[in-house]
Structures are given as C-alpha cells and as structure tokens.
Design an enzyme around this catalytic site. Structure first.
Site, PDB file in Angstrom:
ATOM      1  N   SER A   8       9.616  -4.404  -6.138  1.00 40.08           N
ATOM      2  CA  SER A   8       9.441  -2.833  -5.909  1.00 40.08           C
ATOM      3  C   SER A   8      10.610  -2.266  -5.045  1.00 40.08           C
ATOM      4  CB  SER A   8       8.301  -1.674  -5.773  1.00 40.08           C
ATOM      5  OG  SER A   8       7.224  -2.822  -4.532  1.00 40.08           O
ATOM      6  N   GLU A  10      12.051   0.320  -2.493  1.00 42.83           N
ATOM      7  CA  GLU A  10      11.987   1.863  -1.035  1.00 42.83           C
ATOM      8  C   GLU A  10      12.833   1.624  -1.464  1.00 42.83           C
ATOM      9  OE1 GLU A  10       8.287   1.553   1.818  1.00 42.83           O
ATOM     10  OE2 GLU A  10      10.096   2.640   2.460  1.00 42.83           O
ATOM     11  N   TYR A  42       8.788   9.451   2.964  1.00 40.41           N
ATOM     12  CA  TYR A  42       8.073  10.506   3.446  1.00 40.41           C
ATOM     13  C   TYR A  42       8.072  10.901   5.242  1.00 40.41           C
ATOM     14  CZ  TYR A  42       5.074  14.554   4.358  1.00 40.41           C
ATOM     15  OH  TYR A  42       5.203  16.492   5.337  1.00 40.41           O
ATOM     16  N   ALA A  44       9.694  10.290   7.442  1.00 35.48           N
ATOM     17  CA  ALA A  44      10.340   9.526   8.710  1.00 35.48           C
ATOM     18  C   ALA A  44      11.319   9.843   8.897  1.00 35.48           C
ATOM     19  CB  ALA A  44      10.238   8.038   7.939  1.00 35.48           C
ATOM     20  N   HIS A  69       5.660   8.850  -1.100  1.00 32.38           N
ATOM     21  CA  HIS A  69       4.875   8.241   0.173  1.00 32.38           C
ATOM     22  C   HIS A  69       4.148   9.421   0.369  1.00 32.38           C
ATOM     23  CE1 HIS A  69       6.680   4.302   0.877  1.00 32.38           C
ATOM     24  NE2 HIS A  69       7.487   4.549  -0.057  1.00 32.38           N
ATOM     25  N   GLY A 100       0.483   8.135   8.098  1.00 33.23           N
ATOM     26  CA  GLY A 100       1.367   8.813   8.537  1.00 33.23           C
ATOM     27  C   GLY A 100       1.204   8.817  10.225  1.00 33.23           C
ATOM     28  N   ASP A 101       2.246   9.349  10.731  1.00 32.66           N
ATOM     29  CA  ASP A 101       2.300   9.059  12.148  1.00 32.66           C
ATOM     30  C   ASP A 101       2.497  10.864  12.776  1.00 32.66           C
ATOM     31  OD1 ASP A 101       2.220   6.652  13.139  1.00 32.66           O
ATOM     32  OD2 ASP A 101       4.460   6.126  12.558  1.00 32.66           O
ATOM     33  N   ALA A 117      -5.711   6.495   6.933  1.00 33.37           N
ATOM     34  CA  ALA A 117      -5.720   6.958   5.027  1.00 33.37           C
ATOM     35  C   ALA A 117      -6.866   6.444   4.369  1.00 33.37           C
ATOM     36  CB  ALA A 117      -4.550   5.908   4.607  1.00 33.37           C
ATOM     37  N   TYR A 139      -0.818  -4.438   7.352  1.00 34.78           N
ATOM     38  CA  TYR A 139       0.066  -4.926   8.638  1.00 34.78           C
ATOM     39  C   TYR A 139      -0.421  -6.714   8.855  1.00 34.78           C
ATOM     40  CZ  TYR A 139       0.894  -0.282   8.985  1.00 34.78           C
ATOM     41  OH  TYR A 139       0.943   1.308   8.008  1.00 34.78           O
ATOM     42  N   GLN A 170       3.430  -3.542   5.640  1.00 32.33           N
ATOM     43  CA  GLN A 170       4.582  -3.607   6.985  1.00 32.33           C
ATOM     44  C   GLN A 170       5.637  -5.408   6.153  1.00 32.33           C
ATOM     45  OE1 GLN A 170       7.046  -2.409   8.156  1.00 32.33           O
ATOM     46  NE2 GLN A 170       5.749  -0.798   9.473  1.00 32.33           N
ATOM     47  N   PHE A 210      14.557  -1.214  15.172  1.00 31.51           N
ATOM     48  CA  PHE A 210      13.561  -0.791  13.631  1.00 31.51           C
ATOM     49  C   PHE A 210      12.002  -1.345  13.944  1.00 31.51           C
ATOM     50  CE2 PHE A 210      12.625  -0.300   9.132  1.00 31.51           C
ATOM     51  CZ  PHE A 210      12.336   1.746   9.189  1.00 31.51           C
ATOM     52  N   HIS A 260       7.848  -6.088  -2.511  1.00 33.31           N
ATOM     53  CA  HIS A 260       8.839  -5.332  -2.056  1.00 33.31           C
ATOM     54  C   HIS A 260       9.606  -4.599  -1.218  1.00 33.31           C
ATOM     55  CE1 HIS A 260       7.662  -0.656  -2.025  1.00 33.31           C
ATOM     56  NE2 HIS A 260       8.155  -0.970  -0.696  1.00 33.31           N
TER      57      HIS A 260
HETATM   58  P1  FAD Z   1      -4.545   4.072   8.419  1.00 31.62           P
HETATM   59  O1  FAD Z   1      -5.050   3.019   7.729  1.00 31.62           O
HETATM   60  O2  FAD Z   1      -4.971   5.145   8.393  1.00 31.62           O
HETATM   61  O3  FAD Z   1      -4.021   2.828   9.982  1.00 31.62           O
HETATM   62  C1  FAD Z   1      -3.588   3.872  10.659  1.00 31.62           C
HETATM   63  C2  FAD Z   1      -4.790   3.399  12.468  1.00 31.62           C
HETATM   64  O4  FAD Z   1      -5.243   3.039  12.260  1.00 31.62           O
HETATM   65  C3  FAD Z   1      -4.547   1.806  12.425  1.00 31.62           C
HETATM   66  O5  FAD Z   1      -4.201   1.786  13.621  1.00 31.62           O
HETATM   67  C4  FAD Z   1      -5.786   1.605  12.039  1.00 31.62           C
HETATM   68  O6  FAD Z   1      -6.049   0.034  12.716  1.00 31.62           O
HETATM   69  C5  FAD Z   1      -6.328   2.777  12.764  1.00 31.62           C
HETATM   70  N1  FAD Z   1      -7.983   2.503  11.844  1.00 31.62           N
HETATM   71  C6  FAD Z   1      -8.222   3.334  10.017  1.00 31.62           C
HETATM   72  N2  FAD Z   1      -9.622   3.306   9.896  1.00 31.62           N
HETATM   73  C7  FAD Z   1      -9.797   3.098  11.497  1.00 31.62           C
HETATM   74  C8  FAD Z   1     -11.344   3.805  11.459  1.00 31.62           C
HETATM   75  N3  FAD Z   1     -12.074   3.853  10.778  1.00 31.62           N
HETATM   76  N4  FAD Z   1     -11.840   3.503  13.000  1.00 31.62           N
HETATM   77  C9  FAD Z   1     -11.154   3.011  13.644  1.00 31.62           C
HETATM   78  N5  FAD Z   1      -9.761   2.786  13.659  1.00 31.62           N
HETATM   79  C10 FAD Z   1      -9.071   3.166  12.838  1.00 31.62           C
HETATM   80  N6  FAD Z   1       5.553   6.256   7.690  1.00 31.62           N
HETATM   81  C11 FAD Z   1       5.994   7.519   7.407  1.00 31.62           C
HETATM   82  O7  FAD Z   1       6.079   8.689   8.474  1.00 31.62           O
HETATM   83  N7  FAD Z   1       6.315   7.597   6.272  1.00 31.62           N
HETATM   84  C12 FAD Z   1       6.740   7.043   5.346  1.00 31.62           C
HETATM   85  O8  FAD Z   1       6.951   7.490   4.185  1.00 31.62           O
HETATM   86  C13 FAD Z   1       5.856   5.736   5.348  1.00 31.62           C
HETATM   87  N8  FAD Z   1       4.877   4.931   4.713  1.00 31.62           N
HETATM   88  C14 FAD Z   1       4.810   3.976   4.810  1.00 31.62           C
HETATM   89  C15 FAD Z   1       5.014   2.641   3.573  1.00 31.62           C
HETATM   90  C16 FAD Z   1       5.244   0.755   3.920  1.00 31.62           C
HETATM   91  C17 FAD Z   1       4.568   0.323   2.865  1.00 31.62           C
HETATM   92  C18 FAD Z   1       4.074   1.195   5.436  1.00 31.62           C
HETATM   93  C19 FAD Z   1       3.228  -0.244   5.210  1.00 31.62           C
HETATM   94  C20 FAD Z   1       4.011   1.682   6.066  1.00 31.62           C
HETATM   95  C21 FAD Z   1       4.421   2.997   6.201  1.00 31.62           C
HETATM   96  N9  FAD Z   1       5.302   4.400   7.396  1.00 31.62           N
HETATM   97  C22 FAD Z   1       5.299   5.433   6.657  1.00 31.62           C
HETATM   98  C23 FAD Z   1       4.152   4.101   8.492  1.00 31.62           C
HETATM   99  C24 FAD Z   1       3.095   4.275   8.394  1.00 31.62           C
HETATM  100  O9  FAD Z   1       2.333   5.794   8.468  1.00 31.62           O
HETATM  101  C25 FAD Z   1       1.997   4.227   9.832  1.00 31.62           C
HETATM  102  O10 FAD Z   1       2.736   2.749  10.470  1.00 31.62           O
HETATM  103  C26 FAD Z   1       1.003   5.393  10.542  1.00 31.62           C
HETATM  104  O11 FAD Z   1       0.679   5.017  11.363  1.00 31.62           O
HETATM  105  C27 FAD Z   1      -0.114   4.338   9.698  1.00 31.62           C
HETATM  106  O12 FAD Z   1      -0.603   4.446   8.312  1.00 31.62           O
HETATM  107  P2  FAD Z   1      -1.680   3.888   7.127  1.00 31.62           P
HETATM  108  O13 FAD Z   1      -1.412   4.530   6.545  1.00 31.62           O
HETATM  109  O14 FAD Z   1      -1.305   2.834   7.669  1.00 31.62           O
HETATM  110  O15 FAD Z   1      -2.431   4.134   8.008  1.00 31.62           O
END
Ligand code: FAD
Length: 281
Positions: A8, A10, A42, A44, A69, A100-101, A117, A139, A170, A210, A260
C-alpha cells in the site's frame, strides 16, 4: 522464488495546483506496483479533510482503492457520523482510524468526545457494522506519549478488540522491534495483519527531524553515515536504498504480511525499493 507481497502507498494532500499535478504523476508511476490501496493523510502540516477527500476521490477515479486517514481528537460523534456518511457516499470502503495529535491551542484532549483511536474504531463499528475496512496505527518502537511499552501494547490490543481490520506501523529501521511487537500482539490474541510502514530514505535532515517528532529511532550508524554525506544527495539516496531494501528483505524473510510505503508523494525511491525486492513481479 518470493511471492509478491501486497503493498500500500501513503500520500499527503498537496496544497498547490503544482503539488496536485506532481502527485498525480507520482501515482501513475507507482501504480506499476499494483497497490492494494493508497491512503491519504489528514491534518499533518495543517492540511484539511477536504484536501484528503479530494486526493482520495482522484485515486478512486483512477480505479485504485483509496483510504482517507481520519483522526478523532476534538471531533464530536455527530461530525464523525457525518464524515462516515460522506465517505460511504463517495464509495470509500477503507479508512485509517487515528486519534491524531491535538492541534496546539485546541483545548483539552480529556474533554474530547473521543480520547483514543480505540474509541473511534468502536464508534465506526457500532455505527456502520462491517461497511469499512478499518486500518489502525501500530508503534513497534512505542508511541512517544505512551506511559510504557506495555501500556502502548495494551492500547494497540484495545484497537484490535474494538474492531480494527488491520494495522500499519510507524516507520522504523530496526526489524527486531517489529518482530517483537508482532510476537507480543499475537501473545495477546491479536490476529490481524500488522503491516510494516516503510520510509524510503531520500534526504538526511528531513528524515532526522521527522523521526525525532514521531519517536522513530534512526540507528546511530545510519545517522552518522547520513550526516557524513552532507549535501551529497546522490550518496544519501544510494545508501538509503541499500538500508531500506535490506530492511524490507529481513521483514519479508521474517513473515511480514506486506509493506506500507510512506512515499512522501515521490515515486523514485519507493519504485527502486520495489524493483530490488521484485515486488511487482
Ligand atoms: P492511539 O492509538 O489512541 O494512541 C495514542 C496514545 O494514547 C498512545 O501513547 C497510547 O499508548 C495511548 N493510549 C491509547 N489508549 C489508551 C488508554 N485507553 N489509556 C491510556 N493511554 C492510551 N497523524 C496525523 O495527524 N495525520 C495522519 O494522517 C496520520 N497518519 C498516520 C498513519 C500511520 C500509519 C501512523 C503510524 C501514524 C499516523 N499519524 C497521523 C500519527 C498519529 O496521529 C499520532 O501518532 C497520534 O499521536 C496517535 O494516534 P493513534 O491513532 O496511534 O492513537
């Protein structure tokens, strides 16, 4: 003879007409790899969901499956419901579901209707059943904000249990981190495919910046080599291709279910890695 693995690709949404044209050309060059799907980031760098949707629609119109995304932090249930309906109407069947952040100045993550997420994945499944193939992030070297590697693994397991279909990692340069992560996920009963995210190395300073931002480790020997090449971009690219192709070979030999590619909207390095690995044979 190696069986070709699914790949895939990106992309990020371009911000200018020139960027749109360059991305369209890169896609055409990359389609020789017959990607299983293309995903579009999305948020970023301030990009909007409109830009994501436009790029996704362009890819779908080219006959290739495309996945936006989709991040949930700061979003309301109503707005997510609306977006899912818009995705369905546009013929989208796959999404990359992320927390997301939180943009700076946006407020408190705890007050968001979605905190993680896994909340978004659960909501998509409740609202739309099996309509979407849901990709989630993984991750292998631990998310930078995670309390511990164990806590991050649990967060990943929660996404799988909430109904994720597969995962994209990641990027990383240490295959052992990936293999260990996959083993640990399997030990927790997670069966879904965990596809390694591959970052081609095409320049030095951008990659180092990055990687620092997203918590990916550049091994010391790679970092030092890259720094030693200075502005010699030909040497950086040649070295980068060797490093990343070797990484992919090890991942494939160790059972990775696909790749990917973080293309950065460029075709050259991704295509060359695919050629070396005979991914389009
Ligand atoms: P989550 O899985 O929710 O995790 C976020 C944090 O919260 C982690 O530290 C996790 O350990 C913690 N956590 C989760 N659940 C719990 C819980 N129940 N209790 C306590 N802690 C918890 N960013 C963008 O802005 N746009 C994009 O398009 C984008 N695409 C990406 C694509 C890929 C393949 C990857 C790997 C990352 C991408 N990112 C993108 C980055 C991502 O948005 C960030 O890393 C973000 O900080 C975390 O998103 P997540 O969905 O992994 O979050």
């Amino acid at each position: 003879m190696n069986k070709p693995l699914p790949v895939s690709l990106e992309f990020f949404p371009p911000k200018t007409p020139d960027g749109v044209a360059k991305l369209a050309a890169a896609r055409q060059a990359l389609y020789v790899m017959r990607p299983q799907f293309c995903s579009v980031t999305y948020g970023a760098g301030g990009s909007t969901q409109d830009g994501t949707l436009q790029a996704v629609q362009a890819i779908l119109a080219e006959g290739v499956e495309a996945a936006p995304h989709f991040s949930c932090i700061g979003a309301s249930r109503a707005s997510v419901r609306d977006k899912l309906a818009a995705f369905k109407a546009a013929g989208i069947r796959r999404v990359v579901a992320l927390r997301g952040d939180l943009p700076s100045g946006y407020g408190d993550a705890a007050s968001s209707e979605f905190r993680y997420a896994s909340d978004l994945v659960a909501f998509i499944r409740t609202e739309t059943g099996g309509d979407f193939h849901i990709e989630v992030a993984a991750y292998p070297e631990t998310h930078p904000q995670a309390k511990s590697p164990e806590a991050d693994l649990k967060a990943f397991v929660a996404k799988a249990q909430a109904g994720a279909s597969s995962a994209l990692t990641q990027f990383f340069f240490n295959p052992d981190a990936y293999f260990r992560f996959v083993d640990e996920a399997r030990a927790h009963g997670v069966e879904l495919p965990i596809v390694p995210g591959i970052m081609p190395i095409t320049n030095s300073s951008g990659l180092l910046r990055f990687a620092d931002n997203c918590g990916a480790e550049i091994p010391r020997w790679v970092r030092l080599r890259l720094q030693s090449y200075g502005d010699d971009s030909a040497s950086i690219k040649a070295f980068g291709l060797d490093v990343v192709a070797a990484l992919c070979e090890r991942l494939r030999a160790g059972g990775a279910p696909g790749f990917h590619f973080y293309t950065m909207n460029q075709a050259g390095a991704t295509l060359e890695i695919a050629r070396r690995l005979k991914l389009m044979a």
